[in-house]
Design a protein around this motif. Structure first.
Motif, PDB file in Angstrom:
ATOM      1  N   PHE A  48       0.786  -1.216   0.000  1.00 53.65           N
ATOM      2  CA  PHE A  48       0.000   0.000   0.000  1.00 53.65           C
ATOM      3  C   PHE A  48       0.827   1.280   0.000  1.00 53.65           C
ATOM      4  O   PHE A  48       0.264   2.358   0.011  1.00 53.65           O
ATOM      5  N   ASP A  49       2.163   1.192   0.015  1.00 55.93           N
ATOM      6  CA  ASP A  49       3.001   2.388   0.072  1.00 55.93           C
ATOM      7  C   ASP A  49       2.597   3.279   1.244  1.00 55.93           C
ATOM      8  O   ASP A  49       2.410   4.488   1.112  1.00 55.93           O
ATOM      9  N   LEU A  50       2.484   2.673   2.402  1.00 52.06           N
ATOM     10  CA  LEU A  50       1.987   3.392   3.562  1.00 52.06           C
ATOM     11  C   LEU A  50       2.998   4.358   4.155  1.00 52.06           C
ATOM     12  O   LEU A  50       2.635   5.236   4.939  1.00 52.06           O
ATOM     13  N   ASP A  51       4.280   4.205   3.789  1.00 47.41           N
ATOM     14  CA  ASP A  51       5.274   5.128   4.315  1.00 47.41           C
ATOM     15  C   ASP A  51       4.980   6.556   3.867  1.00 47.41           C
ATOM     16  O   ASP A  51       5.164   7.507   4.623  1.00 47.41           O
ATOM     17  N   LEU A  52       4.463   6.716   2.641  1.00 50.59           N
ATOM     18  CA  LEU A  52       4.114   8.044   2.148  1.00 50.59           C
ATOM     19  C   LEU A  52       2.936   8.629   2.914  1.00 50.59           C
ATOM     20  O   LEU A  52       2.889   9.829   3.195  1.00 50.59           O
ATOM     21  N   ILE A  53       1.984   7.770   3.260  1.00 50.35           N
ATOM     22  CA  ILE A  53       0.793   8.237   3.969  1.00 50.35           C
ATOM     23  C   ILE A  53       1.150   8.623   5.401  1.00 50.35           C
ATOM     24  O   ILE A  53       0.705   9.659   5.909  1.00 50.35           O
ATOM     25  N   VAL A  54       1.964   7.812   6.058  1.00 48.93           N
ATOM     26  CA  VAL A  54       2.409   8.144   7.409  1.00 48.93           C
ATOM     27  C   VAL A  54       3.215   9.439   7.396  1.00 48.93           C
ATOM     28  O   VAL A  54       3.093  10.285   8.295  1.00 48.93           O
TER      29      VAL A  54
END
Length: 242
Positions: A12-18
């Protein structure tokens, strides 16, 4: 679509969202306070969400997400949609996520409608069995509301699931964030901590929220307080002499 371990991070590429959330909390809000020295700052709680949405536009779109506008009466928000992964995401505080299904409402919260339509095939880990339906709204109401929210942008029959990125902040620091998958009744199906994606000591960059200005403002306040005390004392003496 479920997740285990770090699989969700990779998918989900969550590092960008965090990063988008952390920047709003640890950079954008302190900058706002630095630039606008107001007597009170009651607007900051709502402005955090605005900054998060703005950062999502700049960060999360790199990960292949669409930023979908939604409107609920006077409130405007954003949903993240990844059509390739068949997921939608909303950013919420952990306290709000806890309260959404517990508050009495005349109309459904938008996440109620989304969970009903997209996560109806899921079942939470701990579900209390009841003899009667405890759903606060009829299926027809939730279906109609879902169409109003999505305007045809997401077809739930195509296997989309909705996730929450739920965070907790302490002043200007993002202290806890996790990815949560729930069933249609807000029972947790699976969750994963995303704390490893928070940049270490990120909040320390803004610990000195213009410390010189803060000290000066406090000193001005103390002087004004002392002056007010002297004024009141002088008036009291004049009244006694009179």
């Amino acid at each position: 679509m479920t997740f285990n371990g770090s699989e969700a991070h990779a998918d989900f590429d969550l590092d960008l969202i965090v990063r988008a959330i952390a920047k709003a909390i640890s950079e954008d809000i302190p900058n706002q306070l630095r630039e606008h020295h107001l007597e009170t700052n009651n607007y900051i709680g709502l402005m955090r969400g605005d900054y998060i949405n703005d950062n999502l536009r700049n960060f999360a779109l790199v990960g292949g997400y669409e930023l979908l506008p939604i409107q609920r009466y006077g409130w405007r928000g954003r949903l993240l949609v990844n059509h390739e992964k068949r997921i939608t995401l909303s950013i919420v505080t952990q306290s709000n996520l806890h309260m959404i299904p517990r508050m009495k409402r005349a109309r459904p919260h938008y996440t109620m409608s989304i969970l009903k339509m997209q996560n109806g095939d899921l079942q939470g880990q701990y579900v209390q069995q009841t003899l009667f339906s405890v759903e606060p709204f009829d299926s027809e109401v939730l279906e109609e509301d879902y169409e109003t929210i999505m305007c045809g942008a997401v077809d739930p029959s195509e296997g989309y699931h909705h996730y929450f990125v739920a965070y907790r902040a302490d002043t200007y620091e993002l202290v806890d964030v996790k990815l949560v998958l729930m069933d249609s009744m807000f029972n947790v199906v699976q969750e994963e901590s995303l704390n490893h994606l928070i940049v270490p000591d990120f909040a320390r960059l803004t610990e000195e929220i213009d410390s010189d200005a803060t000290v000066a403002a406090e000193e001005t306040h103390r002087k004004a307080t002392r002056q007010l005390f002297k004024l009141k004392l002088g008036l009291r003496k004049e009244e006694e002499q009179a």
